[in-house]
Motif scaffolding. Sequence first.
Motif, PDB file in Angstrom:
ATOM      1  N   CYS A 111      -1.120  -4.806  -1.452  1.00 48.91           N
ATOM      2  CA  CYS A 111      -2.233  -3.869  -1.567  1.00 48.91           C
ATOM      3  C   CYS A 111      -3.365  -4.541  -2.353  1.00 48.91           C
ATOM      4  O   CYS A 111      -3.127  -5.144  -3.407  1.00 48.91           O
ATOM      5  N   CYS A 133      -7.081   0.822  -1.488  1.00 49.55           N
ATOM      6  CA  CYS A 133      -7.850  -0.286  -0.897  1.00 49.55           C
ATOM      7  C   CYS A 133      -9.268   0.178  -0.561  1.00 49.55           C
ATOM      8  O   CYS A 133     -10.248  -0.543  -0.796  1.00 49.55           O
ATOM      9  N   GLY A 178      -5.902  -2.856  -3.529  1.00 52.60           N
ATOM     10  CA  GLY A 178      -6.531  -1.889  -4.418  1.00 52.60           C
ATOM     11  C   GLY A 178      -5.756  -1.671  -5.711  1.00 52.60           C
ATOM     12  O   GLY A 178      -6.177  -0.900  -6.570  1.00 52.60           O
ATOM     13  N   CYS A 216       0.832  -1.208   0.000  1.00 50.48           N
ATOM     14  CA  CYS A 216       0.000   0.000   0.000  1.00 50.48           C
ATOM     15  C   CYS A 216       0.866   1.257   0.000  1.00 50.48           C
ATOM     16  O   CYS A 216       0.470   2.284  -0.528  1.00 50.48           O
TER      17      CYS A 216
HETATM   18 ZN    ZN Z   1      -3.687  -0.742  -0.476  1.00 49.63          ZN
END
Ligand code: ZN
Length: 610
Positions: free
Chosen positions: A300, A344, A302, A275
């Motif tokens: 991560c 995320c 996302g 992240c």
């Molecule tokens: Zn993340």
Amino acid sequence: MKIFFLICSLLFTLVINAQSSVSVIPIPKVLEEKEGHFKPGNKLSIVAGDATLAPLVQHAGQLFTEAAGVKNIEQPRSPKQGLKNAVYLQLDSQAVKHEEGYVLDVTKTSITLKAKTPRGIFYGLQTLTQLIPVDKDKSIPAVHIEDEPRFAWRGMMFDNCRHMFSVDFIKRFIDQLAYHKLNKFHWHLTEDQGWRIEIKKYPRLQTVAAYRNGTQYGPNRQKDVDSIRYGGYYTQEQIREVVAYAASKYIEVIPEIEMPGHSVAAITAYPHLACNPVSFETGKPHEVRKVWGVSKDIYCAGNDTVFAFLQDVLTEVMQLFPSRYIHIGGDEAPHDAWKKCPKCQQRMKEEGLKNEAELQSWFIRRMEGFINAHNKKLIGWEEIMQGGLTPNATVHSWLGTKSGLQASKMGNDVIMSPYSHLYFDGYQAEPAIEPLAIGYYTPLETVYSFEPRHPDMSDKDAEHLLGAQANLWTEFIRTEPYFQYMVFPRMDALAEITWSPKEKKDYADFEKRLQTQLKRYDKLNINYRIPVPVLTATYDADSTATITLQNRAGSGVVRYAINEEKVTEASPVYKAPLAIKKGQTLRFAAFPSNGRQSSTDYFPKKPRRK
Ligand code: ZN
Ligand code: ACM
């Protein structure tokens, strides 16, 4: 009447002798001892009707050469019956119904081993090895054995990330799995402390992720850390070699590629996978972890390049491992970084996920789709249930057996590995008398006492119970001898709980059979843990204790010392009960005939602090 007693006592002697000559682990489903022995002698024919059994004929030949000293092994081309001194290997799906089962008959003149499959013949040969006595006289007792496993999944994991082991040593480990009729080798290959599998598309996994700049060697994470560079990895060629070797012993190798946690090594090589470009924990650049425990730096969820990376990795992994399964870890992934990460959080919004547990579940589901699309099945540690479980995933229950029970009720397949019973990195006796291990306590008897089927499982639930597996994490296991010390003889208990029928379980009988097994280990130079002598104490009126010591090492003597710190080869040999007065300390250890010494135990035990 006298004659009657004489016959009785003769029969009794016969039974006792017979008992002492047959000692098989895991104990077979049916074992009948017969009269007489098969004497392998110097010349033996190994006869197989089916050409597919050729490698097993070789295996049987090797077995008789090594274990029984047979010099001249013949392999007649045409499968003649009625040969003298012959071993017959036969595929027979009428006589044996189970895929892994076998029937073995040893008579005075021949040995016949039948199975439905070559795999069954292989297991029959493992039993046959144990019927050949370890001492000079190689006469094999006549028996009739019918055998098949209780569970389809009989496995062991070892963590190759915290410490490296040579390919040769791993092959010897595979030999031992096979010898115990275990059939799954779960190979833990990626971790915070090192990435151990060559992935050609990502060279920094080899140059960066495979090495750390120090190692925690003691229990204190702050103080007990050296600064010696440590690491390495297995090339794809080496991995193929291990997988092929295991397959030749009917063992499936299941790779574990951890996600989303336990991934600091990969993140150090490719920081964009986390992240944050720096560590969430330290605020400093990512660094392959030197200390044990759980890290908050995880992949991560996302960032789509994370999934591209993991899919690329798994694409190479799937080409190396023909296994039906890919283990994706999924355990111990704290969500602290995800909570603070805009990418995320954005993902959660887009996918309508309520919390980070659901995000983790989404992560696993996405990877499972990829794995299933390649005709493989996903296994994950029980944390994959948090936030929702997919219907196809196999759950690896390790914090206990409850998650396994729950997953089986949901119709998911389950493997039981509770750390309370099946973590072989735990202590085998009280820590005061053992080398450094992880804090749990999993002595041999505890392993043996494990019942894989949870009492609340219905017959239908139990159809999803694949079996059980022991795990060896190697944080404090740096050397090959210590690896073996932690695995043996606990592997024997594991074999019996996964292979043998539940009704046949008997710890006292197992311990007796184990004494012979330890002599076999001596022949194989296996550095097993020598059982410490068993102490019994009775007290008289002035608190003097009368101590009896019983050797469980299978050979040698027990030595002791009173009020001295050490028991050595020069200490007196225990011969008769000892009187230990109040205030005295007795120390004792087994000295088997292999020249080694057990841990030193002591009496009286210090009262435990509440
Ligand atoms: Zn993340
Ligand atoms: C585990 O022991 N973290 C699966």
